[in-house]
Scaffold this active site. Structure first.
Site, mmCIF file in Angstrom:
data_model
loop_
_atom_site.group_PDB
_atom_site.id
_atom_site.type_symbol
_atom_site.label_atom_id
_atom_site.label_comp_id
_atom_site.label_asym_id
_atom_site.label_seq_id
_atom_site.Cartn_x
_atom_site.Cartn_y
_atom_site.Cartn_z
ATOM 1 N N GLY A 1 1.901 -2.685 -6.205
ATOM 2 C CA GLY A 1 1.791 -1.375 -5.567
ATOM 3 C C GLY A 1 0.445 -0.738 -5.863
ATOM 4 O O GLY A 1 -0.578 -1.084 -5.273
ATOM 5 N N GLY A 2 0.432 0.192 -6.815
ATOM 6 C CA GLY A 2 -0.767 0.986 -7.104
ATOM 7 C C GLY A 2 -2.039 0.165 -7.254
ATOM 8 O O GLY A 2 -3.090 0.521 -6.690
ATOM 9 N N SER B 1 4.293 -2.198 -11.878
ATOM 10 C CA SER B 1 3.139 -1.850 -12.715
ATOM 11 C C SER B 1 2.315 -3.074 -13.157
ATOM 12 O O SER B 1 1.841 -3.119 -14.297
ATOM 13 C CB SER B 1 3.587 -1.014 -13.918
ATOM 14 N N HIS C 1 12.817 -2.620 -0.404
ATOM 15 C CA HIS C 1 12.068 -2.046 -1.529
ATOM 16 C C HIS C 1 12.897 -0.913 -2.142
ATOM 17 O O HIS C 1 13.590 -0.181 -1.425
ATOM 18 C CB HIS C 1 10.716 -1.522 -1.037
ATOM 19 N N TRP D 1 0.814 -1.218 0.000
ATOM 20 C CA TRP D 1 0.000 0.000 0.000
ATOM 21 C C TRP D 1 0.852 1.275 0.000
ATOM 22 O O TRP D 1 0.327 2.363 -0.192
ATOM 23 C CB TRP D 1 -0.914 0.019 1.215
ATOM 24 N N GLU E 1 12.173 1.926 -3.102
ATOM 25 C CA GLU E 1 11.922 3.263 -2.541
ATOM 26 C C GLU E 1 12.687 3.443 -1.232
ATOM 27 O O GLU E 1 13.130 4.548 -0.912
ATOM 28 C CB GLU E 1 10.409 3.483 -2.367
ATOM 29 N N GLU F 1 11.942 -6.516 -8.722
ATOM 30 C CA GLU F 1 11.214 -5.294 -9.039
ATOM 31 C C GLU F 1 12.133 -4.332 -9.779
ATOM 32 O O GLU F 1 12.886 -3.568 -9.146
ATOM 33 C CB GLU F 1 10.729 -4.628 -7.745
HETATM 34 C C1 PEP Z 1 5.784 -1.767 -5.574
HETATM 35 O O1 PEP Z 1 5.668 -0.737 -4.932
HETATM 36 O O2 PEP Z 1 6.345 -2.741 -5.052
HETATM 37 C C2 PEP Z 1 5.262 -1.814 -6.930
HETATM 38 C C3 PEP Z 1 5.517 -2.857 -7.674
HETATM 39 O O3 PEP Z 1 4.528 -0.727 -7.342
HETATM 40 P P1 PEP Z 1 3.621 -0.618 -8.671
HETATM 41 O O4 PEP Z 1 2.832 -1.900 -8.771
HETATM 42 O O5 PEP Z 1 2.738 0.581 -8.408
HETATM 43 O O6 PEP Z 1 4.546 -0.432 -9.817
#
Ligand code: PEP
Length: 254
Positions: free
Chosen positions: A233-234, A212, A95, A10, A97, A167
């Site tokens: 994520g989103g 994504s 992650h 989230w 981020e 990722e």
């Molecule tokens: C994530 O934050 O781990 C991710 C994969 O984000 P998104 O699905 O939004 O690209």
């Protein structure tokens, strides 16, 4: 065979009211027993709320990060034991981020992995290359460095029961998904790297793809032999999307 899993991240989103609405919508679709693990990694202040709503359901809950320290003078940190005490099963570590915005290094990430294991959480260990690294043909070197840091610090046996998430940084939150072939290539590389130290363990290790993923592209990605589900994520903030992704991993809804 690796266990399949679809895990929502989230990030810094939610409120008591929004979380309740989202989790109740998921609970309508996801039965208590099913073959594809389903979990949401929520902001730590909401772990207790998630536990209250999800206990006994087919949806597990987890944190998005844990401290590498157990306790002490570390203002603002949340320990793995605290997360585990709230009934969480998982914690994401490393992650991108956290790595890029908050400066988590390979060394810190593997300490977090070890801290999560010690608290009996299932760590979801994230690895992945930036766009610059991919375009410079350094994807495998980066993945090797990140995986080797974990193997060197914890030993291959500590990956048993853990989860790895590939990722690619350029695909996270950008709407630009890796192709199924790109994901498969990276996943096979990661599995092979671990297999060099533990063949059986690598064969049953769950490796998730993140970047994504949506209801519309999940099935193609999850059809790849080394892609065992997704870190989302989103799209995990929208119940219908998240359920569609979970179904694409082979699950059946109510
Ligand atoms: C994530 O934050 O781990 C991710 C994969 O984000 P998104 O699905 O939004 O690209």
């Amino acid at each position: 065979m690796p266990a399949k899993a679809v895990v929502g991240n989230w990030k810094l989103n939610g409120s008591l009211a929004a979380n309740e609405a989202l989790l109740k919508a998921l609970l309508k679709e996801i039965p208590p027993q099913h073959p594809v693990a389903c979990a949401v990694c929520v902001p730590s202040p909401y772990l207790a709320q998630a536990g209250g709503l999800l206990k006994g359901s087919g949806i597990a809950w987890g944190a998005q990060d844990v401290s590498r320290f157990e306790k002490g003078a570390y203002t603002g940190e949340v320990s793995a034991a605290m997360v585990a005490e709230l009934g969480a099963r998982y914690s994401i570590v490393g992650h991108s981020e956290r790595r890029t915005v908050f400066g988590d290094t390979d060394a810190m990430v593997v300490e977090k992995y070890a801290a999560a294991r010690k608290a009996r959480l299932t760590p979801i260990f994230c690895v992945g290359e930036t766009l610059e690294e991919r375009e410079g043909n350094r994807t495998q070197a980066v993945l090797a460095r990140q995986v080797d840091a974990l193997l060197a610090k914890c030993g291959v046996s500590e990956l048993d029961g853990g989860i790895v998430a590939y990722e690619p940084v350029w695909a996270i939150g950008t709407g630009r998904t890796a192709t199924a072939a790109q994901a498969q290539e990276a996943h096979a590389f990661i599995r092979g790297r671990i297999a060099a130290q533990g063949k059986d363990l690598a064969g049953r290790l769950t490796i998730l793809y993140g970047g994504s993923v949506k209801g519309s592209n999940a099935a193609e990605l999850f059809a790849m032999p080394d892609v065992d589900g997704g870190l989302i994520g989103g799209a995990s903030l929208v119940a219908e999307e998240f359920v569609a992704i979970w179904r694409a991993a082979g699950a059946r809804s109510r």
